[in-house]
Design a protein around this motif. Structure first.
Motif, PDB file in Angstrom:
ATOM      1  N   THR A  15       5.934   5.094   3.514  1.00  0.00           N
ATOM      2  CA  THR A  15       5.658   5.501   2.592  1.00  0.00           C
ATOM      3  C   THR A  15       7.581   5.403   2.362  1.00  0.00           C
ATOM      4  OG1 THR A  15       4.562   7.085   3.142  1.00  0.00           O
ATOM      5  CG2 THR A  15       3.342   5.056   2.317  1.00  0.00           C
ATOM      6  N   GLU A  37     -10.112   0.640   3.801  1.00  0.00           N
ATOM      7  CA  GLU A  37      -9.096   1.335   2.943  1.00  0.00           C
ATOM      8  C   GLU A  37     -10.971   2.846   2.117  1.00  0.00           C
ATOM      9  OE1 GLU A  37      -6.536   0.619   0.041  1.00  0.00           O
ATOM     10  OE2 GLU A  37      -8.490   0.650  -1.574  1.00  0.00           O
ATOM     11  N   GLU A  96      -8.056   7.034   1.989  1.00  0.00           N
ATOM     12  CA  GLU A  96      -6.649   6.572   1.797  1.00  0.00           C
ATOM     13  C   GLU A  96      -6.338   6.275   0.269  1.00  0.00           C
ATOM     14  OE1 GLU A  96      -6.937   4.735   6.409  1.00  0.00           O
ATOM     15  OE2 GLU A  96      -8.561   3.830   4.214  1.00  0.00           O
ATOM     16  N   THR A 135      -2.531   6.531  -1.319  1.00  0.00           N
ATOM     17  CA  THR A 135      -1.732   5.467  -2.642  1.00  0.00           C
ATOM     18  C   THR A 135      -1.504   5.700  -4.173  1.00  0.00           C
ATOM     19  OG1 THR A 135      -2.323   3.489  -0.964  1.00  0.00           O
ATOM     20  CG2 THR A 135      -1.700   3.147  -3.317  1.00  0.00           C
ATOM     21  N   SER A 137       0.790  -1.246  -0.421  1.00  0.00           N
ATOM     22  CA  SER A 137      -0.348  -0.098  -0.261  1.00  0.00           C
ATOM     23  C   SER A 137       0.840   1.171  -0.081  1.00  0.00           C
ATOM     24  CB  SER A 137      -0.594  -0.078   0.820  1.00  0.00           C
ATOM     25  OG  SER A 137      -1.672   1.336   1.219  1.00  0.00           O
ATOM     26  N   GLY A 138       0.821   2.831  -0.447  1.00  0.00           N
ATOM     27  CA  GLY A 138       0.665   3.619  -0.305  1.00  0.00           C
ATOM     28  C   GLY A 138       0.172   4.464   0.373  1.00  0.00           C
ATOM     29  N   CYS A 139      -0.284   4.276   1.261  1.00  0.00           N
ATOM     30  CA  CYS A 139      -0.527   4.879   2.698  1.00  0.00           C
ATOM     31  C   CYS A 139      -0.483   4.303   4.073  1.00  0.00           C
ATOM     32  CB  CYS A 139      -2.456   5.083   2.413  1.00  0.00           C
ATOM     33  SG  CYS A 139      -3.574   5.682   4.008  1.00  0.00           S
ATOM     34  N   ILE A 148       0.727  -4.870  -5.067  1.00  0.00           N
ATOM     35  CA  ILE A 148      -0.259  -3.702  -4.448  1.00  0.00           C
ATOM     36  C   ILE A 148      -1.136  -3.796  -3.853  1.00  0.00           C
ATOM     37  CG2 ILE A 148      -1.757  -1.646  -4.611  1.00  0.00           C
ATOM     38  CD1 ILE A 148       1.550  -0.871  -3.567  1.00  0.00           C
TER      39      ILE A 148
END
Length: 444
Positions: free
Chosen positions: A280, A310, A314, A318, A265-267, A303
């Motif tokens: 991140t 989510e 959020e 990401t 994830s990018g969060c 991912i």
């Protein structure tokens, strides 16, 4: 049961570790006088190396097992691996399966088959994997092709991410002795294999249970083996990436600059719910460091979209983060409820329709990123390990660069299983980069 002269088929589902273990079981069977054949060739023994990473993987495993028995009621059906480990009771009650062999018991495959006596009741060979601290020392002594070999150096995982069943299927971290790894690679290199993919369930934890050796130390020793043209790594935890490690990797002439970072994830809030051990900002810094030490490295990742809870905000976090770090390839997965994990009972499960919408957004980004990275390589000369003829195109061969760009080139003479230099010309709509053969470098 006398297995000498019998025919066996092996089907593999799941990860690179499973592929390695299948290669090892194939070697064991051939050494015992078993004839390896295709699933459609009426085998006497049908082995499915199962996967349990998602419910869908388990469903596919069951389908493979059922299909074999429907085609031939007399075939001995063997379920091996992760689903056999965590789903022993389900498989025993299934009615289509004769033998159930869990993890850390695959090394006993030949003895289990020889001791098997059909009695109508499935036999199960499944250890308590959580308490077993031994590394299952399988070995691949030959391969059908000489292009690429997976080398398993580690098993198990201590991370317990909230969505993942694998620590329960594979047990705790266990590392393979360095001498066994080097011996296997020497043997395969002598037989013509030139690329080695170093893999494990949590490969960056290699050596933490052995004492004074770590993965980077092992890689440096592998790089010195005669005949090893390429070393490639499996999925990497971000903590492995340090300036010291990158400096040492950059000095290995046969290391492939392809880094598959296990991101998910990018969060940061989603990462915390996943029980991932980084932020991140950590990933941002790791990408910067890699690009400092290597010229246009290939950075790839996995991912998960639609993780429990989510929100739109959020997901958008990401999406923006992934746009910023610009990875070569992204493998996008819609979160799948996995019974037995913490995430399966979390509140606010995301509806399938929303998961699909978010997946489509990131898949479109992934396609753009991949094309942009490949177009940036056009005009460059790359070493390509050719693997096979390109299906449907006479005298065209396909393989991969050190960055794992799938590349095709025309050659009047056969170049499969050879490393050749190719000048990259165009990005094909068929999923590869076309190039012009420059000069043959080395026969494999």
């Amino acid at each position: 049961m006398d297995i000498h002269g019998k025919k066996a088929a092996i089907v593999t589902l799941g990860c690179k570790v499973n592929q390695y273990e299948t290669d090892a079981m194939r070697s064991m069977l051939e050494n015992a006088g078993v004839i390896i054949t295709d699933a459609g060739d009426e085998p006497d023994i049908y082995i499915v190396n199962t996967c349990s990473v998602t419910n869908m993987a388990e469903r596919k495993s069951r389908q493979m097992l059922h299909r074999a028995k429907r085609k031939n009621p007399n075939v001995i059906v063997v379920a091996v691996g992760c689903y056999a480990q965590v789903g022993k009771e389900e498989l025993a009650a299934d009615g289509h399966i004769d033998l159930i062999i869990g993890n850390n018991k695959k090394k006993d495959l030949i003895k289990i088959l020889e001791d098997y006596e059909p009695e109508g009741v499935p036999e199960a060979e499944v250890l308590d994997i959580a308490s077993d601290r031994s590394f299952e020392n399988l070995c691949v002594d030959h391969l059908e092709t000489h292009t690429r070999a997976y080398i398993k150096v580690q098993d198990g995982c201590n991370q317990f991410c909230s969505y993942c069943i694998i620590p329960y299927a594979r047990g705790r971290v266990r590392s393979r002795q360095k001498e066994d790894v080097l011996k296997e690679i020497r043997n395969l290199a002598e037989k013509g294999c030139r690329e080695f993919v170093i893999t494990g369930i949590h490969v960056t934890s290699y050596g933490t249970d052995l004492g004074d050796i770590r993965l980077i130390d092992l890689l440096e020793e592998i790089s010195q083996i005669e005949g090893v043209e390429r070393i490639r790594l499996g999925s990497l935890e971000p903590g492995f990436i340090t300036e010291d490690v990158l400096g040492r990797l950059s000095r290995l002439k046969n290391f492939c600059p392809h880094f598959h970072l296990s991101l998910q994830s990018g969060c940061d809030t989603v990462l915390a719910r996943m029980n991932r051990k980084y932020t991140t900002e950590d990933i941002r810094e790791k990408c910067r460091m890699i690009r400092t030490f290597f010229d246009t490295p290939a950075l790839t990742t996995d991912i998960i979209v639609g993780f429990p809870g989510e929100t739109e905000e959020e997901f958008e976090t990401t999406r923006r983060f992934l746009e910023e770090i610009q990875l070569y390839e992204m493998h996008i997965f819609k979160y799948s409820v996995r019974k037995g994990t913490k995430a399966a009972v979390m509140d606010h499960q995301v509806p399938d329709q929303i998961k699909a919408e978010r997946s489509d957004i990131l898949l479109a980004m992934a396609a753009r990123n991949k094309k942009a990275f490949e177009e940036a390589q056009l005009g460059r000369e790359k070493e390509v390990l050719m693997e096979e003829e390109l299906r449907g195109r006479k005298n065209w061969y396909v393989g991969h660069t050190r960055e794992y760009i799938r590349t095709a080139a025309y050659s009047e003479t056969p170049v499969d299983h050879q490393i050749v230099k190719v000048q990259l010309k165009t990005v094909s709509e068929d999923g590869y980069v076309e190039g012009t053969l420059a000069a043959q470098k080395k026969k494999c």
